[in-house]
Design an enzyme around this catalytic site. Structure first.
Site, PDB file in Angstrom:
ATOM      1  N   HIS A  55       0.833  -1.213   0.000  1.00 22.14           N
ATOM      2  CA  HIS A  55       0.000   0.000   0.000  1.00 22.14           C
ATOM      3  C   HIS A  55       0.860   1.252   0.000  1.00 22.14           C
ATOM      4  O   HIS A  55       1.594   1.518   0.955  1.00 22.14           O
ATOM      5  CB  HIS A  55      -0.908  -0.006   1.236  1.00 22.14           C
ATOM      6  CG  HIS A  55      -1.939   1.075   1.240  1.00 22.14           C
ATOM      7  ND1 HIS A  55      -3.016   1.084   0.385  1.00 22.14           N
ATOM      8  CD2 HIS A  55      -2.071   2.200   1.990  1.00 22.14           C
ATOM      9  CE1 HIS A  55      -3.761   2.145   0.614  1.00 22.14           C
ATOM     10  NE2 HIS A  55      -3.203   2.846   1.588  1.00 22.14           N
ATOM     11  N   HIS A  57       0.855   5.581  -1.394  1.00 25.13           N
ATOM     12  CA  HIS A  57       0.442   6.758  -2.156  1.00 25.13           C
ATOM     13  C   HIS A  57       1.747   7.503  -2.440  1.00 25.13           C
ATOM     14  O   HIS A  57       2.232   8.254  -1.589  1.00 25.13           O
ATOM     15  CB  HIS A  57      -0.516   7.642  -1.356  1.00 25.13           C
ATOM     16  CG  HIS A  57      -1.657   6.889  -0.726  1.00 25.13           C
ATOM     17  ND1 HIS A  57      -2.695   6.370  -1.450  1.00 25.13           N
ATOM     18  CD2 HIS A  57      -1.906   6.552   0.567  1.00 25.13           C
ATOM     19  CE1 HIS A  57      -3.547   5.763  -0.636  1.00 25.13           C
ATOM     20  NE2 HIS A  57      -3.080   5.849   0.597  1.00 25.13           N
ATOM     21  N   GLN A  60       2.844  11.250  -1.621  1.00 23.66           N
ATOM     22  CA  GLN A  60       2.949  11.732  -0.243  1.00 23.66           C
ATOM     23  C   GLN A  60       4.385  11.691   0.280  1.00 23.66           C
ATOM     24  O   GLN A  60       4.707  12.334   1.270  1.00 23.66           O
ATOM     25  CB  GLN A  60       1.994  10.950   0.674  1.00 23.66           C
ATOM     26  CG  GLN A  60       0.526  11.264   0.354  1.00 23.66           C
ATOM     27  CD  GLN A  60      -0.471  10.453   1.171  1.00 23.66           C
ATOM     28  OE1 GLN A  60      -0.127   9.855   2.185  1.00 23.66           O
ATOM     29  NE2 GLN A  60      -1.722  10.433   0.716  1.00 23.66           N
ATOM     30  N   ARG A  81      -4.931  15.362   6.918  1.00 24.36           N
ATOM     31  CA  ARG A  81      -5.515  15.129   5.606  1.00 24.36           C
ATOM     32  C   ARG A  81      -5.749  16.460   4.874  1.00 24.36           C
ATOM     33  O   ARG A  81      -5.540  16.553   3.660  1.00 24.36           O
ATOM     34  CB  ARG A  81      -6.836  14.369   5.775  1.00 24.36           C
ATOM     35  CG  ARG A  81      -7.255  13.649   4.533  1.00 24.36           C
ATOM     36  CD  ARG A  81      -8.533  12.892   4.761  1.00 24.36           C
ATOM     37  NE  ARG A  81      -9.677  13.803   4.869  1.00 24.36           N
ATOM     38  CZ  ARG A  81     -10.917  13.479   4.522  1.00 24.36           C
ATOM     39  NH1 ARG A  81     -11.183  12.270   4.066  1.00 24.36           N
ATOM     40  NH2 ARG A  81     -11.905  14.336   4.649  1.00 24.36           N
ATOM     41  N   TYR A 120      -4.958   7.687  -6.513  1.00 23.12           N
ATOM     42  CA  TYR A 120      -6.205   8.465  -6.632  1.00 23.12           C
ATOM     43  C   TYR A 120      -6.003   9.879  -7.137  1.00 23.12           C
ATOM     44  O   TYR A 120      -6.966  10.631  -7.319  1.00 23.12           O
ATOM     45  CB  TYR A 120      -6.977   8.480  -5.322  1.00 23.12           C
ATOM     46  CG  TYR A 120      -6.241   9.065  -4.128  1.00 23.12           C
ATOM     47  CD1 TYR A 120      -6.262  10.422  -3.867  1.00 23.12           C
ATOM     48  CD2 TYR A 120      -5.541   8.232  -3.259  1.00 23.12           C
ATOM     49  CE1 TYR A 120      -5.618  10.955  -2.767  1.00 23.12           C
ATOM     50  CE2 TYR A 120      -4.894   8.745  -2.156  1.00 23.12           C
ATOM     51  CZ  TYR A 120      -4.934  10.105  -1.917  1.00 23.12           C
ATOM     52  OH  TYR A 120      -4.281  10.614  -0.827  1.00 23.12           O
ATOM     53  N   HIS A 207     -11.995   3.651  -2.849  1.00 22.82           N
ATOM     54  CA  HIS A 207     -11.121   4.253  -1.837  1.00 22.82           C
ATOM     55  C   HIS A 207     -11.459   3.839  -0.414  1.00 22.82           C
ATOM     56  O   HIS A 207     -10.596   3.470   0.374  1.00 22.82           O
ATOM     57  CB  HIS A 207     -11.160   5.785  -1.940  1.00 22.82           C
ATOM     58  CG  HIS A 207     -10.273   6.479  -0.959  1.00 22.82           C
ATOM     59  ND1 HIS A 207     -10.670   6.771   0.337  1.00 22.82           N
ATOM     60  CD2 HIS A 207      -8.990   6.904  -1.045  1.00 22.82           C
ATOM     61  CE1 HIS A 207      -9.680   7.366   0.983  1.00 22.82           C
ATOM     62  NE2 HIS A 207      -8.648   7.452   0.162  1.00 22.82           N
ATOM     63  N   ARG A 210     -16.378   5.679   2.835  1.00 23.22           N
ATOM     64  CA  ARG A 210     -16.715   7.108   2.833  1.00 23.22           C
ATOM     65  C   ARG A 210     -16.803   7.650   1.415  1.00 23.22           C
ATOM     66  O   ARG A 210     -17.612   8.509   1.110  1.00 23.22           O
ATOM     67  CB  ARG A 210     -15.623   7.912   3.563  1.00 23.22           C
ATOM     68  CG  ARG A 210     -15.519   7.670   5.036  1.00 23.22           C
ATOM     69  CD  ARG A 210     -14.424   8.550   5.648  1.00 23.22           C
ATOM     70  NE  ARG A 210     -13.120   7.905   5.672  1.00 23.22           N
ATOM     71  CZ  ARG A 210     -12.041   8.352   5.039  1.00 23.22           C
ATOM     72  NH1 ARG A 210     -12.097   9.443   4.301  1.00 23.22           N
ATOM     73  NH2 ARG A 210     -10.906   7.700   5.120  1.00 23.22           N
ATOM     74  N   HIS A 232      -9.576   1.072   1.758  1.00 26.12           N
ATOM     75  CA  HIS A 232      -9.271   1.524   3.122  1.00 26.12           C
ATOM     76  C   HIS A 232     -10.467   1.206   4.010  1.00 26.12           C
ATOM     77  O   HIS A 232     -11.603   1.490   3.623  1.00 26.12           O
ATOM     78  CB  HIS A 232      -9.125   3.047   3.178  1.00 26.12           C
ATOM     79  CG  HIS A 232      -7.921   3.619   2.510  1.00 26.12           C
ATOM     80  ND1 HIS A 232      -8.007   4.483   1.456  1.00 26.12           N
ATOM     81  CD2 HIS A 232      -6.601   3.502   2.780  1.00 26.12           C
ATOM     82  CE1 HIS A 232      -6.787   4.876   1.096  1.00 26.12           C
ATOM     83  NE2 HIS A 232      -5.915   4.292   1.880  1.00 26.12           N
ATOM     84  N   HIS A 269      -5.589  -1.100   6.621  1.00 21.90           N
ATOM     85  CA  HIS A 269      -5.649  -0.656   8.025  1.00 21.90           C
ATOM     86  C   HIS A 269      -6.481  -1.637   8.879  1.00 21.90           C
ATOM     87  O   HIS A 269      -5.927  -2.315   9.709  1.00 21.90           O
ATOM     88  CB  HIS A 269      -6.176   0.779   8.194  1.00 21.90           C
ATOM     89  CG  HIS A 269      -5.438   1.795   7.386  1.00 21.90           C
ATOM     90  ND1 HIS A 269      -4.083   1.981   7.505  1.00 21.90           N
ATOM     91  CD2 HIS A 269      -5.855   2.661   6.419  1.00 21.90           C
ATOM     92  CE1 HIS A 269      -3.694   2.931   6.654  1.00 21.90           C
ATOM     93  NE2 HIS A 269      -4.750   3.352   5.993  1.00 21.90           N
ATOM     94  N   ASP A 320       2.239   3.186   2.818  1.00 24.79           N
ATOM     95  CA  ASP A 320       1.120   4.133   2.829  1.00 24.79           C
ATOM     96  C   ASP A 320       1.547   5.578   2.553  1.00 24.79           C
ATOM     97  O   ASP A 320       1.770   5.948   1.412  1.00 24.79           O
ATOM     98  CB  ASP A 320       0.373   3.984   4.169  1.00 24.79           C
ATOM     99  CG  ASP A 320      -0.958   4.711   4.187  1.00 24.79           C
ATOM    100  OD1 ASP A 320      -1.341   5.282   3.151  1.00 24.79           O
ATOM    101  OD2 ASP A 320      -1.635   4.712   5.233  1.00 24.79           O
TER     102      ASP A 320
END
Ligand code: NGQ
Ligand code: ZN
Length: 454
Positions: A55, A57, A60, A81, A120, A207, A210, A232, A269, A320
């Site tokens: 995992h 991204h 970041q 975030r 994403y 994703h 949510r 997630h 997670h 992550d």
């Protein structure tokens, strides 16, 4: 054909000495323990199956260290975030590729041979698609072509700001697609993937509960009947509350009851689970995608490891947020999170045994499964995802062979890694990636251009 000679190696059946290993077409095609090295063999000390980083991204990585300043009374996962969203607004395709190449190189040098890129960041800063919809997926793949990492590309469906189809916030516009445009994007990315080596894969990543709706989730699952599915889940208590209120069940409970969760799935997670959720998830065959360094950094909480392992659950690790790339530290942080919670020692092993072995071998098998790679152990017919470490390093040289993985996880740093083969591609030699200078130079240039915009 490429041949290696290892003084010792961890095979599927256990430790062996003086191993000659043959690689053909990216896979292990010969294994002969108790042999003698031959001219032309690449010689290494200790050979292990390499881990998948399940995992990431990538982008970041470039904001590591920029979010550790306390603003009185208001810091949380959610304020982090917001800062992360603000950062994404300044990234352009060239920067995305340069950052991804850097972080993939760091992963390889740490001993990971593959990565699940949970991707994403799709569109321009104002939310308009690029002329080519999959432009930024192309950039991730271009980075993989540069670094030689085994990529499992996971385009993300991100449509809403919260349960109940809440419209996206301004900072989320670059991520947004409806189901139709998402499927078009995945098709384009799948086409581009053909230019990468055959071990590279594509999957899908709704994703989170949510950011998708139950209906959209069903539609994308129906449209993508094979390949990895990552999501997630249950990272933060507030998210659990939101799903409980909006969908009527806790996130893991809801997902297991409403989606065909099986061994194609990786639940990222899965931090906040009841005992019953933990056992049900273990029984589903899904892999728990644990990201211990990021989960500590963001204040998520510890995973319910003892119950999950006792129930036979599969797990792997991911970096992550990429705030730090270290395989040894990732595994060690996972075990230490359990010890700190339970006021105990040697937690993440079922029954008796070596914690290092339990963590390393478990993460090797689970990580490979989560990325759809035929890897995770050294055996005939498996991909040659291999890492060599220097057993003469001071952190390891006093240890018996069955203590080596404990030394690696608890005492060593990633500097003990000497060589890495990703599906047979020899990308790290003498501890350094073969294209290190060029990748670093390009990263420095990209950062110099990015900083004035921040
Ligand atoms: C992510 N990160 O996708 O990068 C998320 C933040 C979100 C973590 N969950 C974005 N650690 O949750 O919407
Ligand atoms: Zn994530």
């Amino acid at each position: 054909m490429v041949t290696l000679f290892a003084k010792r190696a961890l095979l599927a059946e256990g430790w062996v000495e003086n191993l000659r290993l043959e690689i053909t077409g990216g896979a292990v095609t010969g294994l002969t323990p108790d042999s003698a090295a031959q001219p032309g063999d690449t010689r290494v000390d200790t050979l292990l199956p390499a881990l998948a980083n399940l995992h990431s991204h990538a982008f970041q990585r470039a904001m590591a260290g920029m979010t550790e300043y306390r603003l009185a009374g208001r810091d949380s996962f959610w304020t982090w975030r917001d800062l992360m969203y603000r950062f994404t607004a300044h990234l352009d395709p060239e920067g995305v590729e340069a950052i991804a190449a850097l972080v993939q190189m760091e992963m390889l040098e740490a001993g990971y041979t593959s990565v699940g890129e949970f991707h994403y960041l799709h569109h321009q800063p104002d939310g308009q698609p690029y002329a080519r919809l999959a432009e930024l997926s192309d950039r991730i793949m271009a980075a993989a072509a540069t670094t030689g990492i085994g990529l499992t590309h996971l385009p993300v469906l991100y449509s809403y700001a919260g349960v109940g189809e809440v419209p996206l916030e301004a900072g989320q516009r670059r991520f947004g697609n409806n189901v139709d445009r998402f499927c078009a994007l995945v098709d384009q990315a799948r086409g581009a993937l053909r230019d990468l080596p055959g071990d590279c894969r594509i999957g899908i990543a709704p994703h989170s509960l949510r950011a998708t709706s139950p209906r959209d989730l069903n539609t994308v699952l129906a449209a993508h009947g094979e390949g990895p599915v990552h999501i997630h889940i249950s990272e933060q208590p507030k998210e659990v509350e939101e799903v409980l209120t909006g969908l009527g069940a806790r996130p893991v409970d809801w997902l297991l009851d409403n989606a065909p969760v099986d061994d194609r799935w990786c639940l990222i997670h899965a931090t906040h689970m009841t005992e019953a959720e933990t056992r049900a998830m273990a029984a589903s065959g899904a892999v728990a995608g644990l990201c211990p360094i990021t989960e500590a950094n963001l204040g998520d909480g510890p995973f319910n490891g003892p119950t999950y392992l006792a129930a036979g659950g599969a797990f792997g690790v991911g970096s992550d947020s990429n705030v730090r790339i270290s395989l040894t530290e990732e595994l060690r942080t996972l075990e230490y999170s359990q010890r700190l919670r339970d006021l105990s020692r040697n937690v993440l092993v079922v029954g008796e045994g070596s914690v290092g072995q339990s963590l390393y071998s478990g993460a090797a098998r689970g990580g490979a499964r989560a990325l759809g790679r035929r890897a995770g152990q050294i055996a005939l017919g498996q991909l040659a995802d291999l890492v060599a470490v220097d057993g003469t390093d001071p952190a390891l040289c006093a240890l018996e062979v069955d203590q080596l993985l404990d030394g690696l996880v608890f005492a060593a740093s990633d500097r003990v890694v000497t060589d890495v083969w990703a599906a047979g591609r020899h990308q790290v030699r003498g501890g350094r990636h073969v294209a290190r200078e060029a990748i670093l130079a390009r990263y420095r240039t990209a950062i110099a251009e990015l900083l004035p915009r921040l």
